[in-house]
Design an enzyme around this catalytic site. Sequence first.
Site, PDB file in Angstrom:
ATOM      1  N   VAL A  58       0.799  -1.130  -0.087  1.00  0.00           N
ATOM      2  CA  VAL A  58       0.150  -0.026   0.050  1.00  0.00           C
ATOM      3  C   VAL A  58       0.798   1.367  -0.036  1.00  0.00           C
ATOM      4  O   VAL A  58       0.594   2.176  -0.657  1.00  0.00           O
ATOM      5  CB  VAL A  58      -1.059   0.058   1.030  1.00  0.00           C
ATOM      6  CG1 VAL A  58      -1.741   1.420   1.342  1.00  0.00           C
ATOM      7  CG2 VAL A  58      -1.966  -1.226   1.082  1.00  0.00           C
ATOM      8  N   ALA A  61       1.882   1.793  -3.465  1.00  0.00           N
ATOM      9  CA  ALA A  61       0.810   2.279  -4.198  1.00  0.00           C
ATOM     10  C   ALA A  61       0.450   3.664  -4.117  1.00  0.00           C
ATOM     11  O   ALA A  61       0.516   4.453  -4.714  1.00  0.00           O
ATOM     12  CB  ALA A  61      -0.503   1.294  -4.109  1.00  0.00           C
ATOM     13  N   GLU A  62       0.419   4.031  -2.643  1.00  0.00           N
ATOM     14  CA  GLU A  62       0.163   5.328  -2.449  1.00  0.00           C
ATOM     15  C   GLU A  62       1.262   6.505  -3.101  1.00  0.00           C
ATOM     16  O   GLU A  62       1.130   7.571  -3.596  1.00  0.00           O
ATOM     17  CB  GLU A  62      -0.387   5.700  -1.066  1.00  0.00           C
ATOM     18  CG  GLU A  62      -0.510   7.266  -0.838  1.00  0.00           C
ATOM     19  CD  GLU A  62      -1.517   7.341   0.413  1.00  0.00           C
ATOM     20  OE1 GLU A  62      -2.020   8.457   0.702  1.00  0.00           O
ATOM     21  OE2 GLU A  62      -1.963   6.555   1.036  1.00  0.00           O
ATOM     22  N   SER A  63       2.364   6.104  -2.687  1.00  0.00           N
ATOM     23  CA  SER A  63       3.526   6.837  -3.196  1.00  0.00           C
ATOM     24  C   SER A  63       3.665   6.757  -4.708  1.00  0.00           C
ATOM     25  O   SER A  63       3.884   8.089  -5.224  1.00  0.00           O
ATOM     26  CB  SER A  63       4.908   6.227  -2.878  1.00  0.00           C
ATOM     27  OG  SER A  63       5.107   5.849  -1.474  1.00  0.00           O
ATOM     28  N   SER A  66       0.290   9.072  -5.589  1.00  0.00           N
ATOM     29  CA  SER A  66       0.419  10.587  -5.236  1.00  0.00           C
ATOM     30  C   SER A  66       1.455  11.245  -6.288  1.00  0.00           C
ATOM     31  O   SER A  66       0.968  12.278  -6.602  1.00  0.00           O
ATOM     32  CB  SER A  66       0.800  10.463  -3.868  1.00  0.00           C
ATOM     33  OG  SER A  66      -0.317  10.255  -2.933  1.00  0.00           O
TER      34      SER A  66
END
Length: 140
Positions: A58, A61-63, A66
Amino acid sequence: MFDKERVLELCNKVSRNTLMETLEIEYIDAGEDFLMAKMPVNPRVHQPMGLLHGGASVALAESVGSAASIMFINPELQEVRGIEISANHLKAKREGIVYGTARIIHKGRSLHLWEIRIEDEEGNLISLCKLSNMVLSRKK
């Protein structure tokens, strides 16, 4: 005009001294509608059973999701905040490399929706994630 090398250089530069550097996330490819990063799978990102931790997936994925939104804004006037992420972990991984590729699903003025596929070296789907980013005006 899209400048792939500039995007990758900026993403890797701003990752210094952050969680991305701790997890050894490196941005490696970009296009007009996607961004890709890689992360090694080793004890640093394992859960106690010796498998890739879902939280590390996660974080990847968020890195990448974003950072990808930054390609569509004016960073001098705007900034991005992740507001929701979901993940389905589909396959275990003990070692090697995983690749996170964010592809835009919706690009609005104030909301970006991304699909992030995390795959291994053979293209096997490890996790499938969805990230919503809010685009905010930068405070003066």
